[in-house]
Structure formats: structure tokens, C-alpha cells
Design a protein around this motif. Sequence first.
Motif, PDB file in Angstrom:
ATOM      1  N   ASN A  91     102.298  -6.470 -27.422  1.00  0.00           N
ATOM      2  CA  ASN A  91     101.628  -7.138 -26.320  1.00  0.00           C
ATOM      3  C   ASN A  91     102.684  -7.728 -25.382  1.00  0.00           C
ATOM      4  N   GLU A 151     104.575 -18.573 -28.896  1.00  0.00           N
ATOM      5  CA  GLU A 151     103.887 -17.311 -28.618  1.00  0.00           C
ATOM      6  C   GLU A 151     104.764 -16.088 -28.843  1.00  0.00           C
ATOM      7  N   ILE A 207     104.303  -9.778 -22.288  1.00  0.00           N
ATOM      8  CA  ILE A 207     104.085 -10.868 -21.341  1.00  0.00           C
ATOM      9  C   ILE A 207     105.261 -10.847 -20.383  1.00  0.00           C
ATOM     10  N   GLU A 238     102.739  -7.572 -32.133  1.00  0.00           N
ATOM     11  CA  GLU A 238     103.739  -8.576 -31.796  1.00  0.00           C
ATOM     12  C   GLU A 238     103.837  -8.772 -30.278  1.00  0.00           C
ATOM     13  N   VAL A 239     104.242  -9.977 -29.887  1.00  0.00           N
ATOM     14  CA  VAL A 239     104.342 -10.347 -28.477  1.00  0.00           C
ATOM     15  C   VAL A 239     105.786 -10.206 -28.007  1.00  0.00           C
TER      16      VAL A 239
END
Length: 399
Positions: A58, A95, A60, A31-32
Motif C-alpha cells: 500500500n 503507519e 503512501i 505492508e505500507v
Amino acid sequence: MYTPSRKVLEKYADVLVNFALGGGKGIKKGEVVFLQVPESAKSLLKVLRIAVFKAGGNPIINYIPDNFSRDFFDYADERQIKFFPTKYLKGKIDEMDHVISIIAEVNKYELKGVDPKKIMLNGLSMKPYMDWRNEKENKGRLTWTIAMYATNAMAKNAGMSLGKYWEEIIKGCYLNEKDPINKWRQTFAEIERIKTKLNSLDIQKLRIYAKDTDLIIGIDKNRKWLGGDGRNIPSFEIFISPDYSQTEGFISFSEPLYRYGNVIKNIKLKFKNGSVIESEASEGGEILKEMIRTKGANKVGEFSLTDKRFSKITKFMGETLFDENMGGKHGNTHIALGSAYKDSYPGNPSEIKKDDWNKIGYNDSSVHTDIISTTNRTVMATLSDGQDMLIYKNGQFTL
């Protein structure tokens, strides 16, 4: 200068990544996670990023420079303030699976003197982004949490040393516990018990009595009480999105509101037929009135109570995240002017058409501003059979 230990920061990151997100379950592999962190909280960002990696996610990063907001309002014209980067922000929503936002202010009054119309216009321009985000959350595909990292400016504003301010954060978030996540689970279990009891009552309206306060909040059908979901850390409040059309009476707020880079003090509001008809403040009244003039910001989107038995926060922090969760002597109550929480709907919110939300009393606005009072209050519930029932007194639920 005081700096929290690496161990404390690692516990903090563990709570946020592996508990607060996912509604108490943490993130899943692949998962982001968007990490929205100011420059002054860099040390927390580093351990958050590692925690996401260890959990198989992940990260960001949205790294926000300090003292960065003022230039936008000083130099951007109306066209630039209204600019909305559709493709970028839609891609961001698509995203992300989770968002962690950190509050760490180095100037509590950064926007002092800025035309309030510009500030509200900027909020309006970003409303489509928040609508997309809420839509994804309502479908169960996005979770988020907000936490705080102390700075000298925040501590000074609250009349504390940086070390003492951090002590409030550490105990308020259970970071002084051997196993903070287990402690949070215990607290959320008790919050769940009270929520279940409240949701079993057929409440039509609430009446709140306190100093300079006599306010009716409409509850009625098509809504449930919320709390204990990890969206905020700390999070002790039990809240609901009421039927805004039934709000009547007046309310005063004991705590200053730090919002839009300004401070608003001694707020008083009067409601009639669901809308604010009078507002006053001893300081910051201009920005309060401009906010209320924003579409939907003259109506209530949330009503909340905090039980003092849960919260370890005993001092005013000058940040809504902590102040709306204060325990202390009398607990606290707050209302939010502006948008309602659609997940207060007891069914599947994604199945409700946009135009139908207003029909069942869920307010919509680009604004959602929490205003807090910690004075002693009594809350009576009127049930569908006409019976009045005491549900909150002396800072705690009576259920």
C-alpha cells in the motif's frame, strides 16, 4: 533532454521495492510503503507506485515540490523552525513499514547564504522523529532505501551531460543487467564473505594511512561490520560504527561535500580524545564549523570502506549516495560525523538502554554527515593479541 526508458525505470523500481526493502527480500503483501519523491522524479514515482501495487503493498506518497526548501529558512522565525508536529509524525512512524526516498536536486546550492545556525536548528528540531524511526528499525519493524534520479543540475555540477550522468546511475545500480536483482544478490554475497571475515577478527583499532591522513579508529567490543543490506542503492560499502572515544589523528578528504544546500571543499579534520579539535575547508568552512558545533557532530559515528572490485561507479557524481560507493582506481573511504548506527551492535539493539549507548562508544546526534576520500590508502588492523594485520590496500580488501 535525455530521459531514461520506461524499461530502465521499471527495473529500478523492481530493485527498490522487491529487493532493497526488507533487507534484500522485498516487501510483503499488505505492508505500507512511504514514497518520498521530488517533483523532478515524477516519472520514477509512477513506476514505483505501480511496483508497490504489484507486490501487494500500500503506497503512501510524499510528493516534494522542486525549489521548496529556501522559503522555509527565509521566512520562518526561530519558533517556526523549532516547531515539531508530534501527532502527525508519530502517526507517520506508526503507519509505515518501509520508506523509499529519492534524491533529485534541481538546485545544488538552494540554501547558499542561509544562516547555518538555522539549518542546524531545523535538524535538531526533527531529531525526535529520527529517534522514533531508528527505534522502530532496531526492532526489525521498518526498512528503508535511498536512490537517485538524475537532473540537469546534478549532471552539470558533476561536469557531465544528463545522458552520461544517467549512464553512471544505470551501470552503478546494475540496471543494464538482464536481471539486476540477481546481480545484486551476487554482489551482496561477496560483501557478506568479507564482513564475516572482518567480524571473525578480534580487532581493537584501525589505522588509516593516506595523503595528509594518519587516523586511528577504535573498534574494540560490542560492534560488528555492516553492509549489503539494501539500505542504499547502490550500496557497495562495508562499514562499522566505531567507539568514537578512541578516534585520534588527522584525515583529509578529496571529494567535495554537498550538504545543507551548500558545498564544502577540501575538508581537513584533526581528532584528539575522540573529538574534532580542528577543522578547515577551502570553501564552506562556516557551515562545516556550525555543523561540528551541533551536539555530537564533533565525533565519529561511522567508518566505511568500498572495494573497487564491486563498484561500477568510476566518476565523481556530486551526491554522497554515489560518491561514498565509488570504485574507480582506489575505491574510497568515508567517515560520518554524528550519529552511530545502532544495528552495528552485535546483539539486539532494542534491548540496550538509551543511556548505555554512550558508555559503549556509540555516538548520538541529530547530524549524520558522510565525508569522502578517494585517494589511495592503506588500512592496518591491530588485533587483541597485539598483531598488526593489513586489511585494505590499493582500493580493495586483502582478506
